[in-house]
Design an enzyme around this catalytic site. Structure first.
Site, PDB file in Angstrom:
ATOM      1  N   THR A   1       0.840  -1.195   0.000  1.00 29.06           N
ATOM      2  CA  THR A   1       0.000   0.000   0.000  1.00 29.06           C
ATOM      3  C   THR A   1       0.874   1.243   0.000  1.00 29.06           C
ATOM      4  O   THR A   1       1.962   1.251   0.593  1.00 29.06           O
ATOM      5  CB  THR A   1      -0.944   0.035   1.226  1.00 29.06           C
TER       6      THR A   1
ATOM      7  N   SER B   1      -0.593   3.306  10.564  1.00 31.36           N
ATOM      8  CA  SER B   1      -1.473   2.526  11.447  1.00 31.36           C
ATOM      9  C   SER B   1      -0.798   1.176  11.656  1.00 31.36           C
ATOM     10  O   SER B   1       0.176   0.846  10.958  1.00 31.36           O
ATOM     11  CB  SER B   1      -2.856   2.307  10.812  1.00 31.36           C
TER      12      SER B   1
ATOM     13  N   HIS C   1      -0.766  -0.673   8.475  1.00 24.90           N
ATOM     14  CA  HIS C   1       0.293  -0.271   7.556  1.00 24.90           C
ATOM     15  C   HIS C   1       1.648  -0.807   8.018  1.00 24.90           C
ATOM     16  O   HIS C   1       2.504  -1.136   7.205  1.00 24.90           O
ATOM     17  CB  HIS C   1       0.315   1.253   7.406  1.00 24.90           C
TER      18      HIS C   1
ATOM     19  N   LYS D   1       2.167  -4.170   6.688  1.00 21.92           N
ATOM     20  CA  LYS D   1       2.576  -4.169   5.279  1.00 21.92           C
ATOM     21  C   LYS D   1       4.068  -3.873   5.147  1.00 21.92           C
ATOM     22  O   LYS D   1       4.741  -4.399   4.263  1.00 21.92           O
ATOM     23  CB  LYS D   1       1.769  -3.126   4.500  1.00 21.92           C
TER      24      LYS D   1
END
Lengths: 107, 508
Positions: free
Chosen positions: B229, B273, B276, B279
């Protein structure tokens, strides 16, 4: 765009060692991120030094004998040849100005 | 077929998942493998050879000698040469993206398989919400894919955390590419409480880590296309460009009167977050696996995705993909359209000046096919920033308001609400998103206006409008990054919406 010249075991002797003009060889591999990142700069330099220095790359995984003969133990490695002799060699990512500094030794 | 779309014509067996590498394959960095080569005193010149799984009669040969354009197994398709009857496994095939991609790939003649454990359905249910575009049970979806589109999908209900069953399925199918969508995609969900943060990180990080070991052992030549992302990068307040995961060689560090090229180093991440963060951890795990084991991966840093349309999902009601609008799983543009349809002021967080990259569903599908068609080199960890443009959240709201009012006769207002997240409202944003157009010949086909129009067309249907009305109380956020659970206050309602000048939307 990667530099036009791809050296291999088959043409290394004639294109690099026996070359009439100085040659800079970029020893690289597909798993090496700095090797990938530097491709556009090498293309620019190949254009800038056209006729003065030949610039090309050789994949060490596909041409291990040459890599072994040149003692490549880290990537990327740049070796500058002139008349078959090693003039300069550097390992690790280089800035454009650092590569130019190498190239200007023979041009 | 134009040469433009054949972005992968010069790739060779070196990149092809249908070969086994043979010969002196040594996976270590060159210094280490050099020692082994010397110890073997082997004078053989070509150390790595290929053996074609599809045409064993070729014997053992140099993998760089046959290009995709020359190989009869790679056939011309709209998005580049594609391996004939290529086997692609989608992890998370029941989701918004997974289901859409399954039909998109199936339509191109790809043999699609996939797993899902219906986590997304359950998480949305946990919030008390529902997909406002109704979706069928998986058994009905599969049946409709076959009867309407002639696409047979090999589905297995498997949790990505169940490594034994996942390995068994991968070994059975032997996929030639794996698309990994089997992660929890919600930032707010990861910020609810410790239990949810741990669940998201376990599922995402450990699920992916287990997959990497399975690929090493069973399908090391298969490319992994992993969904990341743009939120991994955050919005660095230095204002430096947001490169595609890796610094270019002309990025220079100058310090103490010396200079270094940063080329090839992973760029700093600044996730926003715990989702995230998961990721970012994935990024490092995938990168390391490529380095250690010569796995091949593209990490797809996707911008905000929006939209509802592909020709395949629109072919039958039973083939529709989900469309969420709740505070946990509703993404920004989709939510705006749903709000506009029921006269609920479009809610922008804080100033609304946050800049974000975005991409339409259909364009994202095009990107994925192009990536599948052009596998990475052995050991290559590649990154693409997958977006077709960027603009402020406020201007997106204004675009939705304009289309809703002018094309559909709706009265659309915009409200600014408190921002429950910890993020800069106003910040520099300089994303680089060149790799997909330059390396993979990606061209966005869908403008925001076109896709927003199509969303309005579908969402204004009475039955869907009714489903939005039923769950409208779940649209505004109650999950704060601080840990509080409380409604956000409205800061301002904008009745007279100034429509976004078109120039603010940057289509490449």
């Amino acid at each position: 765009m990667p530099p036009e010249l791809k050296f291999t075991s088959a043409n290394f002797q004639t294109e690099v060692i026996g070359s009439d003009v100085p040659v800079m060889v970029d020893f690289w591999a597909s798993w090496c991120l700095p090797c990938k990142a530097i491709e556009p700069i090498l293309s620019e330099l190949a254009e800038d030094y056209k006729g003065k220095v030949k610039i090309g790359k050789i994949n060490v995984d596909q041409n291990r004998k040459i890599a072994s003969q040149c003692g490549i133990q880290g990537l990327p490695t740049f070796i500058l040849f002139s008349s078959g002799r090693v003039i300069d060699r550097r390992t690790g990512s280089q800035s454009k100005s650092q590569l130019k500094e190498m190239l200007n030794r023979v041009s | 077929m134009s040469a433009y779309s054949m972005h992968n014509q010069d790739k060779t067996c070196w990149n092809c998942p249908a070969i086994d590498l043979a010969g002196m394959v040594d996976f270590r960095a060159c210094g280490q493998s050099l020692q082994i080569s010397k110890a073997r005193s082997d004078d053989s010149d070509t150390y790595i050879l290929a053996r074609c799984k599809r045409n064993p009669g070729l014997g053992v040969y140099d993998p760089t000698t046959i290009t995709f354009a020359e190989c009869p197994e790679w056939i011309e398709r709209p998005y580049g040469y594609l391996l004939r009857d290529m086997r692609v496994m989608i992890l998370g095939i029941d989701g918004y993206l997974g289901w859409t991609l399954a039909l998109w790939l199936g339509n191109l003649g790809i043999k699609v398989s996939g797993i899902d454990n219906y986590n997304r359905r359950n998480w949305v249910k946990e919030r008390g919400a529902h997909t406002v575009v109704p979706i069928s049970r998986m058994s009905e979806r599969l049946h409709a894919a076959t009867s309407v589109l002639g696409i047979d999908i090999n589905f297995r209900e498997i949790d990505i955390m169940d490594r034994a069953r996942l390995a068994e399925f991968i070994d059975e199918v032997k996929p030639e590419a794996i698309v990994h969508y089997a992660e929890c995609p919600s930032a707010p969900y990861s910020m609810i409480d410790a239990e949810h943060a741990i669940l998201v990180q376990e599922n995402n990080v450990l699920g992916t880590l287990g997959l990497l070991f399975i690929m090493r052992d069973l399908v090391p030549e298969t490319s992994l296309i992993k969904l990341g992302t743009m939120g991994e990068y955050g919005t660095p307040l230095t204002g430096r460009p947001i490169f595609e995961g890796i610094f270019p060689a002309d990025a220079i560090l100058k310090w103490d009167n010396r200079e270094w090229s940063l080329g090839g180093e992973l760029t700093p991440r600044d996730p926003v977050s715990f989702y995230h963060v998961s990721k970012v951890q994935d990024t490092f795990n995938v990168y390391e696996s490529c380095k250690y084991w010569w796995l091949r991966s593209y990490d797809v840093m996707q911008g905000v995705i929006y939209g509802i349309h592909t020709d395949q999902v629109a072919a039958d009601e039973r083939l529709r993909t989900r469309f969420d609008i709740d505070e946990w799983f509703g993404t920004v543009i989709n939510r705006f359209v749903a709000q506009a349809v029921i006269g609920f002021p479009l809610s922008i967080y804080g100033a609304g000046e946050q800049l974000r990259g975005f991409i339409a569903l259909e364009d994202a599908m095009q990107c994925m096919v192009r990536l599948i068609a052009s596998p990475p080199d052995p050991g290559q960890y590649g990154v693409v920033n997958q977006m077709s443009g960027y603009c402020s959240i406020r201007s997106l709201a204004e675009t939705v308001a304009e289309i809703g009012s002018q094309e559909f006769g709706l009265t659309v207002r915009i409200q600014r609400v408190e921002n429950p997240r910890v993020e800069a409202d106003i910040h520099p944003f300089e994303p680089i998103y060149d790799n997909l157009p330059k390396e993979f010949a990606f061209q966005p086909k869908v403008s925001p206006e076109m896709e927003i129009y199509r969303m309005f067309e579908l969402l204004t249907q009475p039955s869907i409008k009714q489903r939005i009305e039923e769950k409208k109380h779940l649209i505004l956020p109650r999950t704060w990054w601080s840990g509080q659970k409380k409604p956000v206050e409205t800061l301002e309602v904008i009745d007279e919406v100034e429509y976004a000048p078109r120039a603010k939307v940057y289509l490449s």
